[in-house]
Structure formats: structure tokens, C-alpha cells
Design an enzyme around this catalytic site. Sequence first.
Site, PDB file in Angstrom:
ATOM      1  N   ASP A  69       2.811   4.886  -6.218  1.00 17.51           N
ATOM      2  CA  ASP A  69       2.856   3.747  -6.956  1.00 17.51           C
ATOM      3  C   ASP A  69       3.905   3.002  -5.921  1.00 17.51           C
ATOM      4  O   ASP A  69       3.838   1.852  -5.469  1.00 17.51           O
ATOM      5  CB  ASP A  69       3.405   3.364  -8.253  1.00 17.51           C
ATOM      6  CG  ASP A  69       3.604   2.303  -8.748  1.00 17.51           C
ATOM      7  OD1 ASP A  69       2.843   1.424  -8.686  1.00 17.51           O
ATOM      8  OD2 ASP A  69       4.928   1.958  -9.206  1.00 17.51           O
ATOM      9  N   GLU A 136      -3.426   5.883  -6.628  1.00 18.24           N
ATOM     10  CA  GLU A 136      -1.867   5.935  -6.572  1.00 18.24           C
ATOM     11  C   GLU A 136      -1.784   7.401  -6.226  1.00 18.24           C
ATOM     12  O   GLU A 136      -0.740   7.573  -5.276  1.00 18.24           O
ATOM     13  CB  GLU A 136      -1.106   5.641  -7.639  1.00 18.24           C
ATOM     14  CG  GLU A 136      -1.406   3.826  -7.695  1.00 18.24           C
ATOM     15  CD  GLU A 136      -0.751   3.227  -9.037  1.00 18.24           C
ATOM     16  OE1 GLU A 136      -0.202   2.203  -8.671  1.00 18.24           O
ATOM     17  OE2 GLU A 136      -0.649   4.084 -10.171  1.00 18.24           O
TER      18      GLU A 136
END
Length: 254
Positions: A69, A136
Site C-alpha cells: 500500500d 497490494e
Amino acid sequence: MELQKYISKFLTKRKKKLSEKDYILCNEIAKIIGCNIQNINLYREAFSLKSSSKNQKKSNYERLEFLGDSVLGTIISCHLFSTYPNANEGYLTQMKSKIVNRKNLNKLGSELALPDLLQNESTTPLSDNIAGNLLEALVGAIFLDFGYDACKSIVLSRLLTASEINKLENKIVSYKGLLLEWSQKKKVKIRYETSEEIHVHKNLVFRTCVWLDHDNVSNATDTSKKKAEEKAAQRAFYILNKKQCILENPKDHT
């Protein structure tokens, strides 16, 4: 000739060390990122679900998702900063939000069929966001496997290409957020009133009314409060946009 024999022997030995499951995972990841992976353990972790058993404390995708992320956010921020040299902070923030928002990441993760690469089964239903979470986690694994520069290259050439980013430029992600920004600029008060209603067959729905100062601009119903508010905001946007142009292009502002 001796070197070729050594390399061939090395590759054969490496294949033997991989299980059939690992070999398939390696090949599938290579197809996605365009190169052979180096550390299979990272990708096993990136595509492993959390175990519900207290006795099993195996690694799962969540830590790599956390890392990915941040890495993805940095890559996109740097890309936007260099691609739009005249854009203001507001435009760059909006563009980044469009790219890394959960809905878009879920879409990209699904298109890459990342949930199909899961290495273990879950006893509970998978989250609606699993495809985006795995994307992610994959970025986190690539970063640890190859380093930042190579990870950036892979992300922008294979996962979030320039053409994909360009498609999002004129896309409105949140009408509610757009109305809030507009109301703050115009110094008018916008508020949402949401109530519960019981419809036929005793189904519970939420009705949201959008108020601009003392005027009721629009209303909408949906099965969740969040959806009802966004739908009502979308209707309010179209109504207000007919009277005055709400949608501006902050990219041209300095």
C-alpha cells in the site's frame, strides 16, 4: 560449454526444489510481472490467507499488503508529480485517489485474476476487497524481491499502465467528495439527512436527502447508508451542474 552445462544443471536443480504448486505460482507471477521471480517465499506469503486456527500461525498476505500500500502510493505520487508538472496539489491528490482507491484496485486485481493464485482455502467467505488486497500484497512482494526501481518499472508497465491512469483522469470517484469541495469553495452549507425505511417484504432501505443551505436538492434510497448518500450526491451533482458548472479542471490551476 562448461558454463552452459553448469547453468543448465543449476536450473534443473532449482526446478526440483520447487513443488508443482510453487512452479505453477512462479509461472503465473512471471506472466503478470513480465520477469522471473527470485524469492518464491515472498509470493507464497502474498497469496496466503489468514488461518482461522489458533495453532496455525503461518504468514499471510496482510503484512505485505501493508507494505505494498505504501510502496504503491509512493510510486503513483512520483509518477503523477513528473507527469503533470503544472498541476496543483488538489489535482494530484484527486488523481492519486482515483488510482489507488479500493474500487479501482479491486477491479485491477480481478482483471489479473489474483484471487485464483491463493495458496490456501478459507473457511469464511472472502472479503469483497480481496482482489485489491492481493494486488497490494503482490506489489509488496515485488518491492522486497527486486527493489524500488524495478518495482516501479513493473507497476507502471504491467500493473497500472499509463493508459489505465489516463482513463481515470476524467472519472468522478466520489460525488459526495466533489460536492463537499465545491460547497467549501462557494461557502455554502451542504448536509445529508439519512433515515431508515421499511419497504415491501419488510426490506430495510436508507433514504438520504441532500440539503444545500435550506433547499432540498435531491434524495435517493439504497440498501446501505453509504450507497444512499453517494447516489443522492450524484443526483444533486447533475441537478446543480445544469445550473452552474461544478466540475472544474484543477490541473490547469497553479
